[in-house]
Enzyme design. Structure first.
Site, PDB file in Angstrom:
ATOM      1  N   TYR A  60     -21.753 -60.599   5.507  1.00 44.57           N
ATOM      2  CA  TYR A  60     -20.599 -61.430   5.876  1.00 44.57           C
ATOM      3  C   TYR A  60     -19.847 -61.817   4.599  1.00 44.57           C
ATOM      4  O   TYR A  60     -20.270 -62.678   3.838  1.00 44.57           O
ATOM      5  CB  TYR A  60     -21.014 -62.694   6.636  1.00 44.57           C
ATOM      6  CG  TYR A  60     -21.715 -62.448   7.965  1.00 44.57           C
ATOM      7  CD1 TYR A  60     -21.645 -61.218   8.621  1.00 44.57           C
ATOM      8  CD2 TYR A  60     -22.455 -63.466   8.573  1.00 44.57           C
ATOM      9  CE1 TYR A  60     -22.298 -61.018   9.830  1.00 44.57           C
ATOM     10  CE2 TYR A  60     -23.096 -63.269   9.783  1.00 44.57           C
ATOM     11  CZ  TYR A  60     -23.023 -62.039  10.404  1.00 44.57           C
ATOM     12  OH  TYR A  60     -23.666 -61.842  11.597  1.00 44.57           O
ATOM     13  N   SER A 211     -22.591 -63.958  19.624  1.00 42.51           N
ATOM     14  CA  SER A 211     -21.352 -63.954  20.423  1.00 42.51           C
ATOM     15  C   SER A 211     -21.601 -64.585  21.801  1.00 42.51           C
ATOM     16  O   SER A 211     -21.222 -64.010  22.833  1.00 42.51           O
ATOM     17  CB  SER A 211     -20.784 -62.539  20.560  1.00 42.51           C
ATOM     18  OG  SER A 211     -20.548 -61.961  19.285  1.00 42.51           O
ATOM     19  N   PRO A 212     -22.217 -65.772  21.843  1.00 43.97           N
ATOM     20  CA  PRO A 212     -22.555 -66.376  23.137  1.00 43.97           C
ATOM     21  C   PRO A 212     -21.326 -66.844  23.914  1.00 43.97           C
ATOM     22  O   PRO A 212     -21.408 -67.084  25.122  1.00 43.97           O
ATOM     23  CB  PRO A 212     -23.436 -67.578  22.742  1.00 43.97           C
ATOM     24  CG  PRO A 212     -22.977 -67.941  21.368  1.00 43.97           C
ATOM     25  CD  PRO A 212     -22.616 -66.629  20.715  1.00 43.97           C
ATOM     26  N   GLY A 216     -15.266 -65.703  21.833  1.00 44.84           N
ATOM     27  CA  GLY A 216     -14.184 -66.659  22.120  1.00 44.84           C
ATOM     28  C   GLY A 216     -13.596 -66.512  23.513  1.00 44.84           C
ATOM     29  O   GLY A 216     -13.018 -67.451  24.048  1.00 44.84           O
ATOM     30  N   PHE A 217     -13.790 -65.347  24.142  1.00 42.94           N
ATOM     31  CA  PHE A 217     -13.118 -65.074  25.415  1.00 42.94           C
ATOM     32  C   PHE A 217     -13.557 -66.033  26.527  1.00 42.94           C
ATOM     33  O   PHE A 217     -12.748 -66.473  27.350  1.00 42.94           O
ATOM     34  CB  PHE A 217     -13.385 -63.623  25.842  1.00 42.94           C
ATOM     35  CG  PHE A 217     -12.555 -63.195  27.011  1.00 42.94           C
ATOM     36  CD1 PHE A 217     -11.241 -62.788  26.821  1.00 42.94           C
ATOM     37  CD2 PHE A 217     -13.066 -63.215  28.300  1.00 42.94           C
ATOM     38  CE1 PHE A 217     -10.454 -62.415  27.907  1.00 42.94           C
ATOM     39  CE2 PHE A 217     -12.297 -62.853  29.387  1.00 42.94           C
ATOM     40  CZ  PHE A 217     -10.983 -62.443  29.196  1.00 42.94           C
TER      41      PHE A 217
HETATM   42  N1  LIG Z   1     -26.453 -59.909  14.584  1.00 46.92           N
HETATM   43  C1  LIG Z   1     -25.249 -59.458  14.718  1.00 46.92           C
HETATM   44  O1  LIG Z   1     -24.992 -58.260  14.662  1.00 46.92           O
HETATM   45  C2  LIG Z   1     -24.120 -60.417  14.978  1.00 46.92           C
HETATM   46  C3  LIG Z   1     -22.894 -59.952  15.501  1.00 46.92           C
HETATM   47  C4  LIG Z   1     -21.895 -60.885  15.737  1.00 46.92           C
HETATM   48  C5  LIG Z   1     -22.114 -62.239  15.483  1.00 46.92           C
HETATM   49  N2  LIG Z   1     -23.307 -62.651  14.961  1.00 46.92           N
HETATM   50  C6  LIG Z   1     -23.588 -64.084  14.697  1.00 46.92           C
HETATM   51  O2  LIG Z   1     -23.327 -64.823  15.881  1.00 46.92           O
HETATM   52  C7  LIG Z   1     -22.415 -65.873  15.615  1.00 46.92           C
HETATM   53  C8  LIG Z   1     -21.553 -66.148  16.830  1.00 46.92           C
HETATM   54  O3  LIG Z   1     -20.927 -64.966  17.301  1.00 46.92           O
HETATM   55  P1  LIG Z   1     -19.356 -64.709  17.263  1.00 46.92           P
HETATM   56  O4  LIG Z   1     -18.749 -65.588  16.232  1.00 46.92           O
HETATM   57  O5  LIG Z   1     -19.159 -63.254  17.211  1.00 46.92           O
HETATM   58  O6  LIG Z   1     -18.850 -65.109  18.709  1.00 46.92           O
HETATM   59  P2  LIG Z   1     -18.800 -66.437  19.592  1.00 46.92           P
HETATM   60  O7  LIG Z   1     -19.639 -67.504  19.036  1.00 46.92           O
HETATM   61  O8  LIG Z   1     -19.037 -65.973  20.981  1.00 46.92           O
HETATM   62  O9  LIG Z   1     -17.248 -66.825  19.490  1.00 46.92           O
HETATM   63  C9  LIG Z   1     -16.630 -67.187  18.297  1.00 46.92           C
HETATM   64  C10 LIG Z   1     -15.135 -67.241  18.549  1.00 46.92           C
HETATM   65  O10 LIG Z   1     -14.869 -68.223  19.544  1.00 46.92           O
HETATM   66  C11 LIG Z   1     -13.974 -69.212  19.070  1.00 46.92           C
HETATM   67  N3  LIG Z   1     -14.485 -70.501  19.575  1.00 46.92           N
HETATM   68  C12 LIG Z   1     -15.663 -71.101  19.280  1.00 46.92           C
HETATM   69  N4  LIG Z   1     -15.818 -72.248  19.966  1.00 46.92           N
HETATM   70  C13 LIG Z   1     -14.698 -72.373  20.709  1.00 46.92           C
HETATM   71  C14 LIG Z   1     -14.259 -73.352  21.648  1.00 46.92           C
HETATM   72  N5  LIG Z   1     -14.998 -74.410  21.952  1.00 46.92           N
HETATM   73  N6  LIG Z   1     -13.028 -73.171  22.237  1.00 46.92           N
HETATM   74  C15 LIG Z   1     -12.267 -72.071  21.957  1.00 46.92           C
HETATM   75  N7  LIG Z   1     -12.648 -71.109  21.088  1.00 46.92           N
HETATM   76  C16 LIG Z   1     -13.847 -71.262  20.478  1.00 46.92           C
HETATM   77  C17 LIG Z   1     -14.015 -69.104  17.557  1.00 46.92           C
HETATM   78  O11 LIG Z   1     -12.747 -69.383  16.996  1.00 46.92           O
HETATM   79  P3  LIG Z   1     -12.503 -70.622  15.990  1.00 46.92           P
HETATM   80  O12 LIG Z   1     -13.235 -70.312  14.735  1.00 46.92           O
HETATM   81  O13 LIG Z   1     -11.017 -70.575  15.817  1.00 46.92           O
HETATM   82  O14 LIG Z   1     -13.000 -71.821  16.695  1.00 46.92           O
HETATM   83  C18 LIG Z   1     -14.343 -67.620  17.333  1.00 46.92           C
HETATM   84  O15 LIG Z   1     -13.169 -66.854  17.335  1.00 46.92           O
HETATM   85  C19 LIG Z   1     -21.633 -65.373  14.384  1.00 46.92           C
HETATM   86  O16 LIG Z   1     -21.039 -66.443  13.675  1.00 46.92           O
HETATM   87  C20 LIG Z   1     -22.705 -64.674  13.608  1.00 46.92           C
HETATM   88  O17 LIG Z   1     -23.432 -65.616  12.836  1.00 46.92           O
HETATM   89  C21 LIG Z   1     -24.311 -61.761  14.731  1.00 46.92           C
END
Ligand SMILES: NC(=O)c1ccc[n+]([C@@H]2O[C@H](COP(=O)([O-])OP(=O)(O)OC[C@H]3O[C@@H](n4cnc5c(N)ncnc54)[C@H](OP(=O)(O)O)[C@@H]3O)[C@@H](O)[C@H]2O)c1
Length: 336
Positions: A60, A211-212, A216-217
């Protein structure tokens, strides 16, 4: 400092807050890195609000995100759990600005990578060290053996895998017990339910859904009119093309319906649904904004009854999600 409910990952009792904080988006994937001082404050605000589980990876940034966590969490040593990941490397490790598109889990590479992560995180031991993606060139027994050696040396406490399939999980676990699998899991990506979750249950391995919020969707804040910049990884994801964003609103509508009933938000219902699946599931929603961090944390208080879960299941079974979750070349790197 507030206290959040805790959950245990794995058979060796790794205790973490029921929701962690995904830190990737602060430095990588969703556009350019965010303001460092603001992100330090955000990470510290999460600790104040009871989050004790922070997720990063060597790639990252690369490197930036680990360094950000190292600095932010320095005042909280011993009070928080930091998880990081190895397994990507520039095609040529000497190349500056090289693209990180090559997998590398060779034991000698892991040995080198851990030193860099320890330094950037400013810790003497990494709490949870995941292989980021299964490397088809390296038998998983060798990877597990390399991490086992790091555990024996006191450089790592717990071993994790990410996006690994059932066979890989079982083979790795036989060499070095796996504490957690980090894989995508949410109401719009339920593949792990088929084989992975039963295997984890049998072996006593925790699940950390990434990506729970469906990137963001599932919060309802993204629709067909949302502009995704070219630097935002989602602009390359089929599930996020305009047509599919429109089609997939039916799932958001379902979350909205339950959110109204529960006096919650769609994102909170999406997280509460994950928490309700198993007591050893610890989602790591990512955000770069304090008000969203606060919203997400409150998902822990959103209780879904068995009746709610049945209703969600029934309604969700009638929805077909449109579009792949990753571009094809990335999906191939998933071990699922
Ligand atoms: N192991 C792997 O291969 C892998 C892959 C992907 C991710 N990850 C890890 O998993 C974590 C989470 O996954 P992710 O970031 O991909 O997806 P996520 O947590 O499903 O979604 C993050 C997105 O949602 C938005 N968001 C968060 N809370 C919100 C809310 N309450 N209202 C509206 N929008 C909201 C964020 O934007 P804002 O920042 O603008 O709030 C960001 O764009 C990552 O940070 C990473 O550490 C691991």
């Amino acid at each position: 400092m507030k206290v959040m409910q805790k959950r245990i990952l794995g058979n060796n009792g790794l205790e973490v807050s029921a929701l962690g904080l995904g830190c990737m988006g602060m430095s990588w994937s969703y556009g350019p890195p965010k303001d460092k001082q603001e992100m330090i404050q955000l990470i510290r605000a999460a600790v104040e609000r009871g989050v004790t589980f922070f997720d990063t990876a060597e790639v990252y940034g690369p490197f930036l995100n680990e360094a950000l966590l190292g600095e932010s969490l320095a005042p909280f040593r011993g009070q928080v759990v930091i998880a990081t990941k190895f397994g990507w490397a520039p095609a040529s490790e000497s190349e500056e600005n090289a693209r990180w598109s090559a997998l590398n889990s060779r034991p000698e590479h892991i040995k080198r990578a851990v030193e860099g992560s320890l330094k950037r995180l400013q810790v003497e031991v990494i709490d949870l060290y995941y292989q980021h993606r299964v490397d088809p060139q390296v038998p998983i027994e060798e990877v597990a053996g390399a991490v086992k050696a790091l555990i024996q040396e006191g450089k790592v406490k717990h071993f994790g895998l990410s996006e690994a399939g059932v066979q890989t999980i079982c083979r790795a676990h036989a060499v070095q017990p796996v504490t957690a699998l980090q894989s995508e899991y949410s109401l719009w990506y339920r593949e792990p339910e088929k084989e992975i979750i039963p295997t984890l249950e049998e072996l006593g391995i925790g699940l950390v859904p990434f990506s729970p919020l469906g990137k963001g969707f599932l919060t309802g804040k993204i629709d067909e009119n949302t502009k995704l910049e070219a630097t935002d990884f989602r602009s390359t994801v089929p599930r996020f093309n305009t047509e599919n964003r429109k089609a997939n609103q039916s799932l958001v509508a379902l979350l909205h319906k339950f959110a109204e009933q529960k006096n919650a938000t769609p994102g909170q219902v999406a997280l509460a649904w994950l928490l309700a699946q198993k007591p050893w599931i610890v989602p790591i929603p990512g955000t770069t904004k304090l008000h969203r961090l606060e919203e997400n944390i409150k998902a822990v208080d959103c209780q879904l009854t068995l009746g709610d879960l049945r209703e969600i299941e029934e309604a969700a079974s009638k929805i077909t999600i449109q579009g792949a979750r990753y571009p094809e070349d990335m999906e191939k790197k998933s071990g699922l």
